[in-house]
Each structure stands twice: as C-alpha cells, then as structure tokens.
Enzyme design. Structure first.
Site, PDB file in Angstrom:
ATOM      1  CG  ASP A   7      -1.803   1.227   1.270  1.00 22.01           C
ATOM      2  OD1 ASP A   7      -2.355   1.598   0.215  1.00 22.01           O
ATOM      3  OD2 ASP A   7      -1.946   1.822   2.359  1.00 22.01           O
ATOM      4  CD  GLU A  67      -5.387   0.573  -2.747  1.00 22.47           C
ATOM      5  OE1 GLU A  67      -6.519   1.065  -2.813  1.00 22.47           O
ATOM      6  OE2 GLU A  67      -4.811   0.329  -1.675  1.00 22.47           O
ATOM      7  CG  ASP A 139      -0.600   3.290   5.924  1.00 22.77           C
ATOM      8  OD1 ASP A 139      -1.082   3.862   4.936  1.00 22.77           O
ATOM      9  OD2 ASP A 139      -0.488   3.826   7.043  1.00 22.77           O
TER      10      ASP A 139
END
Length: 175
Positions: A7, A67, A139
């Site tokens: 992430d 992502e 995160d």
C-alpha cells in the site's frame, strides 16, 4: 506462493506478506515504512525503495501486488502517490518479481465481497482472514488486503488462462 502486498504512500508505505497454500492463506508478516515529512521527495522515495528492497530480500516473495493510484481531488497528491508506487515497483522489478496492480474496488471486493466497503470493514476482514490477534496498522492492513486480493485473483487468472489456452487449441472436425 508467497505474496508481498504493498500500500504505497509518501509518508507511510504499508507492506503485508502472506503465503498461499492451495486455498489457504497464512499471515507471514506486515509492517510499514515511514518517511520523514521534513525530507524532500527524492529522499523519501529512496527510503521507500530501500525499505521494500530489504523486505523483499528478507521474505523472498514470489509475487508482488500493489494498489493502483486512485483519482484524487488534489493532483499534486496523486502525482506524489504515483511516485511512491514507482519506487515500490522498481524495488520489485529489480528483484525480478512480477508486479500485479489492483484498484481499491477490486481489493475491497476480494476481501469483503463489496467494492464500496468502509476501511474499517476491510480491516476487520483482514484481521479475521489472517487470524491476527488485533487489527494491523492501517497501511499494513491495506497491504495485506492487496496481497489477499492477489491470492484470489491469481487463482482465477490461472483458471481463465487455462480455459483460453484449451479453447485456442486447433480442433479436428470430423465429418
């Protein structure tokens, strides 16, 4: 298969490592790479790159999932996020790993079953799926969700490839 989920972020880059053994997923580790907001962007990108390079060397993943950048209202924030993604991708590619990219919608759908799930729902499902004693740092939890998404998607992608491959084979027509 060992999967590293990432992430990306310029302040905090989360990572999550899972093992996929058939249909079973097992938590290996998770954490976050922190940068100093007082540092310039190139220095922060180096911290992200070096941190992920160390994570890759330590855990030897077979694949990386990251992502995708979402469209933000603030163009400068989106550009910086894209640069953090770039640092993460370069660290992965330098280790000769394949990198898969997933949208937030795909990640939420894979983990919760609903693409517009709230962040808290995703974190609760990650905790349950990975049998964590507590919810991981935000995160890191998001990075684990990306890894879970890849585990589910890689399985389906393999089935689709196999179906396409067998459908593309020449067939002899009998008359």
């Amino acid at each position: 298969m060992r999967i590293l989920g990432i992430d990306p972020g310029t302040r905090i880059t989360g990572y999550g490592i899972i093992d996929q053994e058939g249909n079973r997923l097992r938590h290996v580790d998770n954490g976050a790479i922190y940068t100093r907001s007082s540092d310039d962007l190139p220095s922060r990108l180096k911290v992200i790159h070096d941190g992920l390079t160390e994570v890759i060397a330590t855990y030897q993943p077979d694949a990386v999932a990251i992502e995708q950048v979402f469209v933000a209202k603030n163009a400068l924030s989106a550009l910086k996020l894209g640069q953090a993604r770039g640092a993460a991708i370069v660290a992965s590619v330098n280790a000769e790993l394949t990198v898969a990219e997933y949208s937030a919608l795909q990640v939420k759908s894979a983990v919760v079953g609903y693409g517009k799930a709230a962040k808290g729902q995703v974190q609760q499902m990650v905790k349950a799926l990975m049998k964590l004693p507590e919810i991981a740092q935000e995160d890191a939890s998001d990075a684990l969700a990306v890894a879970i998404c890849h585990a589910h998607s890689a399985h389906m992608t393999g089935k689709v490839r196999q179906a396409v491959k067998s459908a593309a084979k020449p067939r002899r027509i009998q008359r």
